[in-house]
Motif scaffolding. Structure first.
Motif, PDB file in Angstrom:
ATOM      1  N   VAL A 182       1.059  -0.915   0.253  1.00 41.15           N
ATOM      2  CA  VAL A 182      -0.186  -0.326   0.080  1.00 41.15           C
ATOM      3  C   VAL A 182       0.443   1.343  -0.163  1.00 41.15           C
ATOM      4  O   VAL A 182       0.481   1.959  -0.476  1.00 41.15           O
ATOM      5  CB  VAL A 182      -0.880  -0.368   0.879  1.00 41.15           C
ATOM      6  CG1 VAL A 182      -1.544   0.953   0.882  1.00 41.15           C
ATOM      7  CG2 VAL A 182      -1.672  -1.370   0.947  1.00 41.15           C
ATOM      8  N   PRO A 183       1.949   1.215   1.184  1.00 42.36           N
ATOM      9  CA  PRO A 183       2.848   2.645   0.375  1.00 42.36           C
ATOM     10  C   PRO A 183       3.601   2.673  -0.313  1.00 42.36           C
ATOM     11  O   PRO A 183       3.496   3.410  -0.919  1.00 42.36           O
ATOM     12  CB  PRO A 183       3.942   2.466   1.785  1.00 42.36           C
ATOM     13  CG  PRO A 183       3.349   1.324   2.723  1.00 42.36           C
ATOM     14  CD  PRO A 183       2.491   0.401   1.772  1.00 42.36           C
ATOM     15  N   LEU A 184       4.251   1.819  -1.159  1.00 43.28           N
ATOM     16  CA  LEU A 184       4.619   1.570  -2.389  1.00 43.28           C
ATOM     17  C   LEU A 184       3.236   2.264  -3.668  1.00 43.28           C
ATOM     18  O   LEU A 184       3.859   2.868  -4.345  1.00 43.28           O
ATOM     19  CB  LEU A 184       4.892   0.348  -2.699  1.00 43.28           C
ATOM     20  CG  LEU A 184       6.680  -0.013  -2.305  1.00 43.28           C
ATOM     21  CD1 LEU A 184       6.968  -1.200  -2.523  1.00 43.28           C
ATOM     22  CD2 LEU A 184       7.438   1.187  -2.046  1.00 43.28           C
TER      23      LEU A 184
ATOM     24  N   THR B  16       8.676  10.074  -0.779  1.00 49.17           N
ATOM     25  CA  THR B  16       9.933   9.267  -0.393  1.00 49.17           C
ATOM     26  C   THR B  16       9.238   8.969   0.694  1.00 49.17           C
ATOM     27  O   THR B  16       9.770   8.177   0.990  1.00 49.17           O
ATOM     28  CB  THR B  16      10.667  10.860  -0.607  1.00 49.17           C
ATOM     29  OG1 THR B  16      11.108  11.326  -2.067  1.00 49.17           O
ATOM     30  CG2 THR B  16      11.971  10.057  -0.155  1.00 49.17           C
ATOM     31  N   PHE B  17       8.039   9.357   1.320  1.00 49.12           N
ATOM     32  CA  PHE B  17       8.538   9.079   3.237  1.00 49.12           C
ATOM     33  C   PHE B  17       7.438   7.589   2.532  1.00 49.12           C
ATOM     34  O   PHE B  17       7.281   7.522   3.803  1.00 49.12           O
ATOM     35  CB  PHE B  17       7.103  10.299   3.779  1.00 49.12           C
ATOM     36  CG  PHE B  17       7.064  10.580   5.256  1.00 49.12           C
ATOM     37  CD1 PHE B  17       8.105  10.771   5.521  1.00 49.12           C
ATOM     38  CD2 PHE B  17       5.881   9.636   5.312  1.00 49.12           C
ATOM     39  CE1 PHE B  17       7.975  10.920   7.219  1.00 49.12           C
ATOM     40  CE2 PHE B  17       5.542   9.842   6.921  1.00 49.12           C
ATOM     41  CZ  PHE B  17       6.513  10.221   8.141  1.00 49.12           C
ATOM     42  N   LEU B  18       6.676   7.615   2.132  1.00 49.98           N
ATOM     43  CA  LEU B  18       5.856   6.129   1.312  1.00 49.98           C
ATOM     44  C   LEU B  18       6.564   5.492   1.093  1.00 49.98           C
ATOM     45  O   LEU B  18       6.554   4.091   1.943  1.00 49.98           O
ATOM     46  CB  LEU B  18       4.699   6.831   1.143  1.00 49.98           C
ATOM     47  CG  LEU B  18       3.221   7.567   0.743  1.00 49.98           C
ATOM     48  CD1 LEU B  18       2.634   7.891   0.044  1.00 49.98           C
ATOM     49  CD2 LEU B  18       3.103   6.704   2.237  1.00 49.98           C
ATOM     50  N   VAL B  19       7.516   5.737   0.364  1.00 48.08           N
ATOM     51  CA  VAL B  19       8.381   4.317   0.376  1.00 48.08           C
ATOM     52  C   VAL B  19       9.565   4.037   1.777  1.00 48.08           C
ATOM     53  O   VAL B  19       9.450   2.411   1.797  1.00 48.08           O
ATOM     54  CB  VAL B  19       9.962   4.788  -0.934  1.00 48.08           C
ATOM     55  CG1 VAL B  19      10.888   3.930  -0.938  1.00 48.08           C
ATOM     56  CG2 VAL B  19       8.844   5.218  -2.487  1.00 48.08           C
TER      57      VAL B  19
ATOM     58  N   LEU C   8      16.561   3.416   3.286  1.00 52.19           N
ATOM     59  CA  LEU C   8      17.996   4.225   3.579  1.00 52.19           C
ATOM     60  C   LEU C   8      17.814   5.421   2.019  1.00 52.19           C
ATOM     61  O   LEU C   8      18.149   6.020   2.432  1.00 52.19           O
ATOM     62  CB  LEU C   8      19.369   2.917   2.815  1.00 52.19           C
ATOM     63  CG  LEU C   8      19.467   2.410   4.811  1.00 52.19           C
ATOM     64  CD1 LEU C   8      20.596   1.474   4.072  1.00 52.19           C
ATOM     65  CD2 LEU C   8      19.865   3.184   5.577  1.00 52.19           C
ATOM     66  N   ALA C   9      17.034   4.561   0.636  1.00 52.66           N
ATOM     67  CA  ALA C   9      16.945   5.396  -0.142  1.00 52.66           C
ATOM     68  C   ALA C   9      16.525   6.844  -0.298  1.00 52.66           C
ATOM     69  O   ALA C   9      16.644   7.534  -0.124  1.00 52.66           O
ATOM     70  CB  ALA C   9      17.214   4.790  -1.627  1.00 52.66           C
ATOM     71  N   ALA C  10      14.992   5.759   0.621  1.00 51.87           N
ATOM     72  CA  ALA C  10      14.162   7.101   1.110  1.00 51.87           C
ATOM     73  C   ALA C  10      14.883   8.274   2.575  1.00 51.87           C
ATOM     74  O   ALA C  10      14.927   9.374   1.922  1.00 51.87           O
ATOM     75  CB  ALA C  10      13.106   6.835   1.061  1.00 51.87           C
ATOM     76  N   SER C  11      15.496   7.229   2.755  1.00 57.79           N
ATOM     77  CA  SER C  11      16.628   8.664   4.081  1.00 57.79           C
ATOM     78  C   SER C  11      16.803   9.284   3.125  1.00 57.79           C
ATOM     79  O   SER C  11      17.339  10.643   3.925  1.00 57.79           O
ATOM     80  CB  SER C  11      16.836   8.061   4.913  1.00 57.79           C
ATOM     81  OG  SER C  11      18.117   7.050   4.882  1.00 57.79           O
TER      82      SER C  11
END
Length: 522
Positions: free
Chosen positions: A15-17, A120-123, A148-151
């Protein structure tokens, strides 16, 4: 297992993706992105709560994605431990998302590519969920890399010099740990022919003991970097404080706990007969002590909180190192407590910076009179962090101390003594902040500058104003909700400790988890 119920395990990841993809599709509409993010995370909270109930009532819930066998496919499992952490982490993530609306960093502006914040926050949320639910080392690595990629994007949001510099340190350390993790996975696969957590115990046990020890140390080294365990924690206090408050808060609450979760999972499932007790107890004590000494020396609230974050990771590692049911139960309860309280404190620090333009203690003062609500929002989680009765911090530390005394050896007693001393020093650190920021008279001669992050936000007051500082509702209400949730952990401590104890027993039994993965391949 009911097919529909097993598919529920996919929701916190999928769902977040999907929400992130929709947010990118509506990249020019801040309103649409807000609605999508709220709906996606609300669904994840509901799914996590349902998974926790089912895992507690019926045992681990699992799904093999695409119907592939567990040894070659992607298996996701929600047992009591992962479901419990999933519930708390998604509630915290949802609160931080609402807080970010109030701060305004998710609006579109000329200085930052803010349209990427929501996706990005959802990823990031999907990555955390994937790490908690993954049933093999490689997909655990994938979960780590997703978050980590999102962070990397979130920690440099805004592109200021300080954020890029801190983000560079964070990225380099994260890439090093990721390379080590990949090497460790390759070594495990070369030695055993699998990376599935349920299949590894039997194959690891057949290896020579020196090789088992090497593989275990490689994995522990990787996870210790991610969890910011001393002496691999120097990167954290320099990386977190420069990011926007919501980003710092969610990082502090969740990212290091994913590393702790990985240590618990590997120690209990893969290497149950090699607890490395002496090594882990020693490192836990050093992490507690060195972290809190760093906090005591700080004069900036966000850096002080970053050092307390490192210090209290030591409490969790202490429970893991004891390798007993009581130790694991205490560590699990303390992880839940710390996710909530540490996030709330960083949100409060964000409110202080938003309204005063600084978090430097020598530039603050009189906030108790100027912003009494803010004083309460800081005091409650601060006392909780320090372990003052009857808060959940006290109950968690008490559980760990009891587990340490039950162990009965001198090193466990040293850990108990360190935990008591660190608790007192934590009280000193937060009391210093409470006194200097909220009660001591403000030095009128100090010229207060605008925040490091740039110009004052709309409606932001400086400390030179004599009127009462009014908190923005969009930021204050989510903070209040999270502080209230941390108090709820105290009120519901009995059932929560019960779930933690059952989760610890399930970890040591191992059979339910293994059967959920290997015995549910249809």
């Amino acid at each position: 297992m009911n097919h529909l119920a097993s598919q529920l395990v996919l929701v916190p990841v999928i769902v977040p993706l999907l929400g992130a993809g929709l947010c990118l599709a509506f990249g020019r509409s801040a309103r649409a992105q807000r609605i999508i993010s709220i709906v996606a995370l609300a669904l994840v909270v509901a799914a996590a709560a349902a998974l926790l109930w089912r895992a507690d009532q019926f045992g681990p819930q699992s799904v093999n994605v695409g119907g592939w066998p567990a040894d070659i496919g992607i298996s996701l499992v929600a047992d009591r431990l992962s479901a419990l952490l999933l519930v708390v982490s998604t509630i915290v993530t949802f609160s931080v998302l609402l807080y970010s609306f109030g701060q305004g960093i998710v609006e579109f502006g000329r200085d930052t590519p803010l349209s990427v914040f929501h996706p990005t926050f959802l990823v990031l949320s999907a990555g955390v969920s994937a790490a908690f639910l993954s049933a093999d080392l490689f997909n655990l690595f994938v979960g780590f890399e997703i978050l980590l990629a999102a962070s990397y994007v979130l920690i440099t949001l805004g592109g200021t010099e300080a954020r890029v510099r801190a983000g560079t340190i964070y990225v380099v350390v994260s890439l090093i740990s990721s390379v080590l993790f990949l090497i460790s996975i390759a070594a495990v696969y070369a030695a055993t022919g699998t990376v599935n957590l349920a299949a590894l115990p039997e194959r690891i046990a057949a290896l020579p003991e020196p090789l088992q020890l090497v593989l275990q140390l490689m994995l522990l080294l990787t996870f210790s970097i991610k969890a910011a365990i001393f002496p691999l924690s120097a990167w954290l206090p320099d990386s977190y404080p420069t990011a926007p408050a919501p980003v710092t808060a969610v990082f502090a609450g969740l990212l290091t706990k994913v590393g702790i979760y990985a240590i618990i999972r590997v120690q209990t499932i893969v290497f149950p007969d090699q607890p490395l007790r002496t090594l882990l107890l020693t490192v836990a004590i050093l992490t507690m002590v060195v972290g809190i000494l760093g906090a005591v020396a700080q004069s900036d609230i966000k850096r002080l909180l970053s050092f307390t974050l490192v210090s209290h990771i030591g409490y969790m590692l202490f429970g893991i190192a004891l390798a007993s049911e009581a130790g694991y139960a205490g560590a699990i309860f303390y992880v839940i407590h710390h996710i909530t309280v540490q996030t709330a404190l960083f949100l409060v620090a964000g409110l202080i910076e938003y309204r005063t333009g600084t978090t430097q203690l020598d530039r603050l003062g009189g906030l108790a009179r100027a912003a009494p609500v803010l004083a309460v929002l800081f005091f409650v989680p601060a006392m909780n962090l320090a372990g003052i009765p009857p808060f959940s911090g006290f109950l968690g530390k008490l559980a760990l101390i009891q587990a340490g005394t039950e162990a009965g050896d001198w090193l466990a007693y040293a850990g108990v003594g360190a935990s008591l001393a660190v608790s007192l020093l934590t009280l000193y650190a937060v009391a210093k902040t409470w006194n200097r920021a909220f009660w001591q008279p403000r030095d009128e001669d100090i010229e207060h500058d605008t925040p490091k992050t740039g110009a004052l936000h709309p409606g932001q007051a400086t400390m030179t104003d004599d009127k009462v500082l009014r908190l923005p509702r969009g930021m204050a209400l989510p903070t209040l909700a999270l502080v209230a949730f941390s108090v709820t952990l105290t009120l519901a401590a009995g059932p929560l400790i019960g779930v933690s104890q059952r989760a610890a027993a399930e970890l040591q039994e191992r059979t339910p988890y293994i059967e959920a993965v290997l015995g549910d391949a249809e």
